[in-house]
Scaffold this active site. Structure first.
Site, short mmCIF file in Angstrom:
data_model
loop_
_atom_site.label_atom_id
_atom_site.label_comp_id
_atom_site.label_asym_id
_atom_site.label_seq_id
_atom_site.Cartn_x
_atom_site.Cartn_y
_atom_site.Cartn_z
N LYS A 1 0.83 -1.21 0.00
CA LYS A 1 0.00 0.00 0.00
C LYS A 1 0.86 1.25 0.00
O LYS A 1 0.46 2.30 -0.50
CB LYS A 1 -0.91 0.05 1.24
CG LYS A 1 -1.89 -1.06 1.34
CD LYS A 1 -1.57 -1.98 2.52
CE LYS A 1 -0.93 -3.26 2.04
NZ LYS A 1 0.00 -3.92 2.92
N ARG A 2 2.02 1.12 0.59
CA ARG A 2 2.96 2.22 0.64
C ARG A 2 3.26 2.79 -0.74
O ARG A 2 3.61 3.95 -0.90
CB ARG A 2 4.28 1.68 1.22
CG ARG A 2 4.85 2.45 2.35
CD ARG A 2 6.00 1.75 3.06
NE ARG A 2 6.65 0.66 2.36
CZ ARG A 2 7.56 0.81 1.41
NH1 ARG A 2 7.91 2.00 1.02
NH2 ARG A 2 8.12 -0.25 0.86
#
Length: 521
Positions: free
Chosen positions: A256-257
């Site tokens: 998700k980063r």
RNA sequence: GGCGCUAUCGUCUAGGGGUUAGGACGGAAGAUUCUCAAUCUUCAAACCCGGGUUCGAUUCCCGGUAGCGCUACCA
């Protein structure tokens, strides 16, 4: 879609959230392989991780998969002859086979506590050794073990790893061998009676008659344990194909980063499913020859080959996805794009309205524009199609049409530079006075032909041509010196000004008027 | 730490004992256009390092390095 070959593959996600691109690619490769071989695609839900699994995620997963254009022949939602297809519904099956393994003495009871195991592991690491299980309980007399179990002593069931190296074939990586020294007897059934992943996956794959296990390479190191399990159970070992990891730009595993990574994200962004599928297929696979990049779904099914899948990890390249998406947006029938684009406009309009009125209007979200507005928005989309990577950028690109503001246009330094050109003042003044006097412009009915005539008059009167002529005029109309062609833009602006929209679209005349007013103040 | 997997332009990749190492994205330049976008053309850009095998290795083998994964009574 009646399967007529023995090939059976499965996609087995955990319902812990939206479908991730890495898993989507695994699903896609399974699907392509199954469809090409006219085999069977199975969807199985791996929900034995009670803590993270949630029932509602299963629905999301299915939606995401369907959106990508994938389907399956057996699964929790469609049934099938090898169900149930949710692991949580199969617990009895796992227990039963564990007991059978015990009886065949392919497995044994282990009474070691977690603390003991933890200590053992720490010692091994301190001594720089492989942290394998000592095999202490393996030496226990079966009769004694049985007695202790019946005496309600907590115990897990462990598989006996054979005394020989474990080999298996991987379609992507070739022959792989693990020394049995490094594979310790794995627990298959926990002391609380819950089975362990590496065990259930084998039971399910075997019972579901899976012939090709296509999955992420994070499972490669688990495979020897699983192969040992197949052998202990006396079941045929399937073919394996371990797909490389998808990495982010920093070469770390995509998460998700790294921004958009779930299928839902891409969908919201206005990435078309065929673009994503095409891109994902190219991540780790290339056709023979390696020069083609654009593939329809049917072509992918025809060309795909597990043997041509690359073993090395691949960095996810958003730019290339966008390139494909632009391609597919251009290819798609306008009606389809218009329909997909609509929610982005209505959302932007509603947001704009609430922002300016300060009133939250939930009803607005369901605003369905009347037919003329729909048609008009369709034309706006077509005008801007070649300017966007994704559909959600449309309202932003259309902003010069919707949100004209003379003051910001004048304040813009780039524009100021244009106005410092020798002819600019004259061009602005002449053009403005012509527009103000033009009959058709008064009613928002300025035509491209008429516009052209006025521009030509300005050209003749001022001697300005090319950029010196068009840049100032464009700034007056859309606030920027660059943008779409006037021939297409003018009718859209004029038509928009006559439509009943949540926020009035200024006509060319209104824009010019505002501009002159702002310039003089 | 142990084990495993991986290693060609910045990125995705093709190729393979002798090649001008091919394509695509992105980048640069040009053409076109009033401008931007689109489109077209052109250009720059790579075989991780060290040994071995060989007449010849980027390609085959071994080692190193780096990245990633697994090393759980997680999945």
């Amino acid at each position: 879609m009646t399967p007529n070959s023995s090939v059976r593959v499965r996609f087995a996600p955990s319902p812990t959230g939206h479908l991730h691109v890495g898993n989507a690619r695994t699903a896609l490769f399974n699907w392509l392989f199954a469809r090409q071989k006219q085999g069977t695609m199975v969807l199985r839900i791996e929900d034995t991780d009670l803590e993270r699994s949630e029932a509602r995620f299963e629905g999301q997963l299915i939606d995401d998969l369907k959106w990508l254009g994938l389907d399956w022949d057996e699964g929790p939602d469609v049934g099938g002859a090898y169900g149930p297809y949710r692991q949580s519904d199969r617990l009895e099956i796992y227990r039963e086979h564990a007991e059978r393994l015990l009886q065949k003495s392919k497995a044994y009871l282990c009474f070691c506590t977690e603390e003991e195991l933890q200590k053992e592991r720490e010692r091994a690491i301190a001594e720089q050794r492989q942290a394998t299980y000592s095999g202490k309980c393996r030496a226990l007399e079966p009769a004694e073990a049985k007695r202790r179990r019946e005496g309600e002593e907590a115990c897990a069931i462990r598989l006996k790893i054979p005394e020989h190296p474990i080999r298996f074939h991987d379609i992507v990586r070739g022959d792989v061998e693990f020394s049995n020294e490094v594979v310790s007897d794995p627990i298959i059934l926990r002391s609380n009676g819950m089975p362990v992943y590496n065990y259930v996956v084998v039971i399910d794959d075997a019972l579901m008659k899976i012939t090709h296990v296509i999955r992420g390479d994070d499972h490669l190191s688990n495979t020897p344990k699983q192969v040992a399990l197949y052998e202990a159970l006396g079941w045929p070992v399937p073919e394996f194909a371990h797909l490389s990891t998808i990495l982010g730009a920093d070469r770390e595993r995509l998460s998700k980063r790294h921004g958009a990574t779930s299928i839902a994200n891409f969908r919201e962004m206005g990435v078309l499913p065929e673009a994503l599928a095409n891109y994902l297929a190219l991540l780790g696979w290339a056709p023979s020859g390696g020069t083609r990049e654009i593939f329809t779904r049917e072509e992918l099914i025809k060309e795909f080959s597990l043997k041509r899948v690359t073993p090395s990890p691949a960095v996810f390249d958003m730019e290339k996805l966008y390139w494909l998406n632009r391609h597919y947006i251009k290819e798609a029938p306008p009606e389809r794009i218009n329909k997909l684009a609509l929610p982005y406009y209505t959302r932007a309009m509603v947001e704009d309205l609430t922002r300016r009125s300060g009133v939250q209007s939930s009803a607005g979200h369901e605003w369905i524009p009347p037919e003329p507005v729909l048609n008009w928005l369709g034309r706006v989309t077509q005008l801007l199609q070649s300017y966007v990577d994704r559909l959600d950028q449309l309202p932003e690109r259309a902003s010069p049409i919707f949100n004209y503001d003379a003051r910001t246009a004048i304040a813009n330094p780039e524009n100021a530079e244009v106005f410092s050109w020798p002819h600019s003042d004259a061009v602005v003044t002449r053009f403005a006075s012509k527009i103000m006097q033009d009959e058709s412009a008064k009613s928002g009915k300025l035509t491209p032909g008429c516009f052209k005539r006025l521009v030509n008059e300005v050209k003749a009167e001022t001697g300005a041509k090319g950029k010196e002529l068009f840049h100032p005029i464009r700034i007056m109309i859309i606030g920027s010196h660059s943008g779409p062609e006037f021939d297409k833009l003018i009718p859209i602006i004029e038509e928009g000004s006559r439509l009943n929209l949540p926020r009035h679209v200024l006509s060319v005349r209104e824009r010019v008027e505002q501009f002159e007013k702002a310039r003089k103040s």
